[in-house]
Scaffold this active site. Structure first.
Site, PDB file in Angstrom:
ATOM      1  N   ASP A 269      -1.439  -0.692   6.209  1.00 10.11           N
ATOM      2  CA  ASP A 269      -1.632  -0.171   7.566  1.00 10.11           C
ATOM      3  C   ASP A 269      -3.052   0.307   7.842  1.00 10.11           C
ATOM      4  OD1 ASP A 269      -1.493   2.094   5.890  1.00 10.11           O
ATOM      5  OD2 ASP A 269      -0.932   3.345   7.602  1.00 10.11           O
TER       6      ASP A 269
ATOM      7  N   ASP B 159      -6.957  -1.708   3.843  1.00  6.75           N
ATOM      8  CA  ASP B 159      -5.971  -2.729   3.450  1.00  6.75           C
ATOM      9  C   ASP B 159      -6.309  -4.102   4.027  1.00  6.75           C
ATOM     10  OD1 ASP B 159      -4.323  -0.873   2.090  1.00  6.75           O
ATOM     11  OD2 ASP B 159      -3.446  -0.241   3.994  1.00  6.75           O
TER      12      ASP B 159
ATOM     13  N   ASP C 267       0.871  -1.167   0.000  1.00  6.85           N
ATOM     14  CA  ASP C 267       0.000   0.000   0.000  1.00  6.85           C
ATOM     15  C   ASP C 267       0.914   1.225   0.000  1.00  6.85           C
ATOM     16  OD1 ASP C 267      -2.293   1.741   0.576  1.00  6.85           O
ATOM     17  OD2 ASP C 267      -1.400   1.873   2.568  1.00  6.85           O
TER      18      ASP C 267
END
Length: 640
Positions: free
Chosen positions: A537, A541, A339
């Site tokens: 995080d 996600d 990410d």
């Protein structure tokens, strides 16, 4: 040898318990093994002097004292699982040796078997060392501030919003944020980082860390059973009880293997006498040796000690594995998807460029811009205020009028002048060609451009960017050296994604990726590359973390991400991913060494027995010695 994990966490050092028998209880297995060794020596000396009855009695004592723990464990497990195990093989072999008069050999078998069992227990306890140490570090009391008074209370009584006082040299009792004072915090117990960290007002601090030099007032943000400290303990305890696929296979194999060995031993007690002409004594003797050397003690001990040692090593360095299966899977990765926001980047925009029009005071424009933006909660506005605070040494003004236009910007009046801050289409400015080109160049480099106008005239442009973490580039390069392909997943535009990807050195990026499509993208990556990890995080996600072969969460991420992930990086240090993969590969290499070595030893000993060149004492030493060597080899994973 039964390697089922039965951890016992000692929350206080023995010296502090006041119980003189605590140390004896902790090392009872080792003490019993060593005492049985002394009895064996005494029995051997008595036998040499002709006191055979006395020597047999002493050998019997050695059998009982040395073999009690393992015999009890083997019988209980056999009853519970309805499956024979290697402990039962050792019991049968020792009894068989005594029946044919080989008391010394049977006793030595019990002694070495008990010694290797004590070493295995030591390995298990050693693997829990970091968690036990952490539990010792957790303070039980806190100094609560209430109505101007200080009161000592148990940490379990603290609630969110309470204010506590933490003095220099004390450990922080619960997670919170500093509301008064400045200090330096030693966070080694949580993050593994040896360098202390400076903390001030509004900074987060964690339970179990040490306040080094300043008295601080802390507002509690989490209950004592929900702190980061407690999560670390729970995660690693859970990991140590979860078995890897290799360990589960070995345990299934053990039950079948023991049945085969007992069947072959039963045949060995009869067939060689008729087929090879061996005497009944020799036939039974060779059957007992087979029972000893064919036992898969070393094979069974090849995996679990290594897995626990590796999990413990990772915990000490701020890498938390939620189970042996995830640790094992890390070594099989071919690609890792990241990410962007909060993972490759800091997750917070920062001002990178402030360009004022030449005929205005840059300091004045920046001051007025910050005076207006401090009334906004938008992340870009906060970033501009932070930048201005660092650059200016003057107090900010108070606007006469402010109008916030969501999605576009803000209008304000200061000193009878109208100011507009926001997007290009929102600000009514007359831009020069030079500033148009400058703004386009900044936008193409992946930055967000904010325009500042006074009346109808452009006063300045401000460029902001979610800055790439300092360690990101190094982390990606380490992964590339390990042969891992790297991909960035982001919802940003292709231009911004391309700029961040180039700066991060990732191999590939997928832009304009909606949160709900991350799972689809990850599935496509798994089809293309096989085993794929996901690093993230945020709440968005979590589905992708769950879909990946290995989900890796940043320690400062959301609770949902932390709960979903298989591996947690406690200090948000991306280079720890490469370290975790290296640890996984080391563990798997040691496991393979252990398995190959143990199987080779078993085959050599069995062959030597059939060729009648192996005596029982050497069979015992070869078999049990290989088990001890396998465990010692696994202990190497505890080293950094």
């Amino acid at each position: 040898m039964n390697t089922e994990t039965k951890p016992v966490y000692q929350t206080q050092p023995v010296a502090e318990t006041g119980n003189p028998f605590a140390a004896i209880k902790t090392h009872a297995e080792l003490i019993a093994a060593l005492f049985s060794g002394v009895l064996i020596l005494a029995g051997w000396l008595l036998d040499r002097e002709g006191f055979q009855s006395a020597s047999v009695a002493v050998y019997l004592a050695a059998f009982v004292i040395g073999g009690f723990a393992k015999a009890k464990e083997g019988i209980e497990d056999t009853i519970e699982n309805k499956e024979l195990n290697v402990e039962m093989l050792m019991i049968f072999a020792a009894i068989g040796s005594a029946i044919i008069g080989y008391w010394t050999e049977g006793a030595i078998l019990i002694f070495i078997f008990a010694l290797s069992g004590a070493l295995e227990t030591y390995t298990m306890n050693k693997s829990h060392k970091e968690i036990s140490a952490l539990m010792d570090l957790q303070p039980e009391e806190a100094l609560l501030l209430s109505a101007g008074q200080e009161k000592k209370v148990h940490v379990s009584e603290l609630i969110i919003g309470d204010h506590i006082l933490v003095k220099p040299g004390e450990r922080v009792p619960s997670d919170g944020k500093i509301v008064k004072g400045q200090t330096t915090i030693d966070e080694a117990a949580i993050t593994g980082e040896s360098m202390p960290v400076s903390k001030g007002t509004e900074d987060e601090i964690f339970a179990g860390t040490v306040n080094l030099n300043g008295s601080i007032t802390v507002e509690i943000t989490k209950l004592s059973n929900d702190t980061l400290f407690q999560k670390i303990i729970k995660l690693v305890q859970s990991a140590q009880s979860e078995k890897s696929p290799s360990q589960l296979f070995i345990e299934r194999f053990e039950g079948r293997y023991v049945k085969v060995v007992l069947s072959v031993v039963a045949l060995m007690m009869v067939l060689p006498h008729f087929l090879l002409g061996w005497s009944w004594t020799e036939t039974f003797y060779r059957a007992m040796i087979l029972l000893v050397v064919a036992s898969p003690c070393a094979l069974v001990a090849s995996i679990m000690p290594a897995t626990l040692a590796a999990i413990s090593n990772g915990a000490r360095h701020g890498i938390l594995f939620k189970g042996g299966v995830h640790l094992e899977n890390l070594s099989h990765l071919h690609a890792i998807a990241f990410d962007k926001t909060g993972t490759l980047t800091k997750g917070k925009p920062e001002v990178t460029d402030f360009v004022a029009v030449s005929d205005v005071s840059a300091e004045e424009v920046l001051s007025i811009t910050a005076s207006i933006e401090r009334h906004s909660t938008h992340p870009l506005a906060q970033a501009i205020v932070n930048y201005a605070t660092e650059q200016l040494n003057q107090p900010l003004s108070e606007p006469n009028y402010i109008e916030d236009v969501p999605g576009w910007g803000v209008k304000a009046v200061i000193a009878d002048e109208e100011w507009t801050i926001g997007k290009a289409n929102f600000t009514p400015s007359n831009q020069t060609e030079e500033f148009k080109l400058k703004a386009e160049a900044l936008a193409q480099s992946g930055k967000t451009v904010v325009y500042v106008t006074r009346g109808e005239e452009l006063a300045a442009i401000i460029a902001l960017k979610d800055v790439v973490r300092q360690e990101t580039k190094a982390a990606i390069e380490l992964l590339k050296k390990q042969g891992i392909y790297t991909i960035m997943l982001t919802g940003d535009s292709k231009e911004t994604a391309a700029a961040i990807a180039a700066e991060s050195h990732v191999d590939e990026f997928i832009a304009e990726c909606l949160p709900e499509t991350k799972v689809d993208q990850l599935k496509a990556l798994k089809e293309k590359y096989g085993n794929v990890a996901m690093v993230g995080d945020g709440i968005n996600d979590a589905p992708a973390l769950a879909s990946a072969n290995v989900g890796i969460a940043m320690g400062e991420g959301t609770d949902v991400a932390l709960e979903t992930a298989d591996v947690v990086l406690m200090k948000n240090e991306l280079p720890k991913i490469a370290e975790a993969i290296s640890l996984s590969r080391r563990m798997n290499a040691i496991v393979k060494q252990n398995i190959i070595f143990s199987i080779t030893v078993i085959m050599v000993l069995i062959s030597s027995n059939f060729l009648q060149v192996l005596d029982l004492p050497y069979g015992v030493i070869g078999h049990e010695g290989s088990t001890i060597l396998v465990i010692l080899n696994s202990l190497r994973l505890l080293r950094s």
